[in-house]
Design an enzyme around this catalytic site. Structure first.
Site, short mmCIF file in Angstrom:
data_model
loop_
_atom_site.label_atom_id
_atom_site.label_comp_id
_atom_site.label_asym_id
_atom_site.label_seq_id
_atom_site.Cartn_x
_atom_site.Cartn_y
_atom_site.Cartn_z
N ASP A 138 0.84 -1.20 0.00
CA ASP A 138 0.00 0.00 0.00
C ASP A 138 0.88 1.25 0.00
OD1 ASP A 138 -2.17 -1.69 0.23
OD2 ASP A 138 -2.30 -1.49 2.41
N1 URA Z 1 -1.25 -5.98 3.75
C1 URA Z 1 -1.73 -4.72 3.77
O1 URA Z 1 -2.76 -4.46 4.36
N2 URA Z 1 -1.03 -3.77 3.16
C2 URA Z 1 0.13 -4.00 2.51
O2 URA Z 1 0.74 -3.08 1.96
C3 URA Z 1 0.62 -5.31 2.50
C4 URA Z 1 -0.09 -6.28 3.12
#
Ligand code: URA
Length: 239
Positions: free
Chosen positions: A104
């Site tokens: 993310d």
């Molecule tokens: N899980 C998440 O919620 N975000 C990420 O970036 C990676 C795994």
């Protein structure tokens, strides 16, 4: 066999037009012979290419470990935000690299960037059970019941039942918790949604391991380096 101008352009020696200009200037040699034809077909793995009297290190693939910073998106292109590819030197961008899986925008830590499509496929396919380990900070305390729930398989908001995950509580008190979470899948916002399912929020998320690859903690956020041969061998040795 590949065209000489294409090989050099792919290695970051400029656009095809710029490479042609180098060749015209008699700056390119193959096995010691000055080349005048940019369209000459060569076997780049079995000849010595020199540009301006420097031997060219030929390679087809690049493998980069980045400590992804906050605020940057894991994509090759984005209309609004800076991407992890935008951060790379032009010498790497010439290889058309892409991130393996996604983090993310606000997640930091280990991101592999490559142009090796086969390896990408293997690493992101749930079939190969590649462990991804995240360090997370959580807004509420956690206990053994959360560990059990993760072990059993968390059901997400869209009714998807996750594969068993390992939750290791590093610290937990009334202010919140610090954990390591190991998952083998990569559903959208998976770790954040897993904690939401048990009534908690992730306030900080950092990936620290991807398969056999550990985040090099000496890399500051936003920095990157190529994998060592040993790291690459360990990473690709998937059964
Ligand atoms: N899980 C998440 O919620 N975000 C990420 O970036 C990676 C795994």
């Amino acid at each position: 066999m590949e065209r000489l101008d294409k090989v050099l352009a792919n290695l970051g020696y400029g656009t095809r037009k710029e490479v042609k200009a180098l060749i015209k200037k008699k700056l390119v040699k193959i096995d010691g012979n000055t080349i005048k034809d940019p369209g000459m077909n060569i076997d780049p793995e079995n000849c010595e290419i020199m540009v301006d009297d420097q031997v060219v290190k030929y390679r087809k693939y690049i493998y980069i470990m980045m400590n992804k910073p906050d605020g940057v998106v894991s994509a090759t292109f984005d209309n609004y935000d800076e991407t992890v590819i935008d951060i790379l030197d032009p010498e790497y961008i010439a290889f058309n690299p892409f991130p393996v899986g996604r983090l993310d925008k606000d997640t930091v830590g280990l991101l592999l960037i490559t142009n090796d499509g086969d390896l990408n496929h293997k690493l992101i396919s749930p079939k190969w059970h590649v462990d991804k380990v995240y360090y997370a900070e959580i807004n509420k305390p956690l206990d053994e019941s959360d560990v059990k729930a993760f072990e059993k398989g968390i059901v997400l908001d869209d009714d998807y039942k996750c594969m068993p995950a390992k939750l290791e509580i590093l610290k937990s008190d009334e202010n919140g918790a610090e954990v390591n979470v190991t998952i083998q899948e990569g559903k959208f916002h998976q770790v954040k949604r897993m904690f939401q399912s048990v009534g908690k929020e992730v306030v900080y998320l950092k990936r620290i391991k991807f398969g056999a690859l550990d985040l090099d903690e000496t890399l500051p956020e936003g920095e990157y380096r190529e994998l060592t041969e040993e790291e690459l061998n360990n990473l690709t040795n998937i059964r």
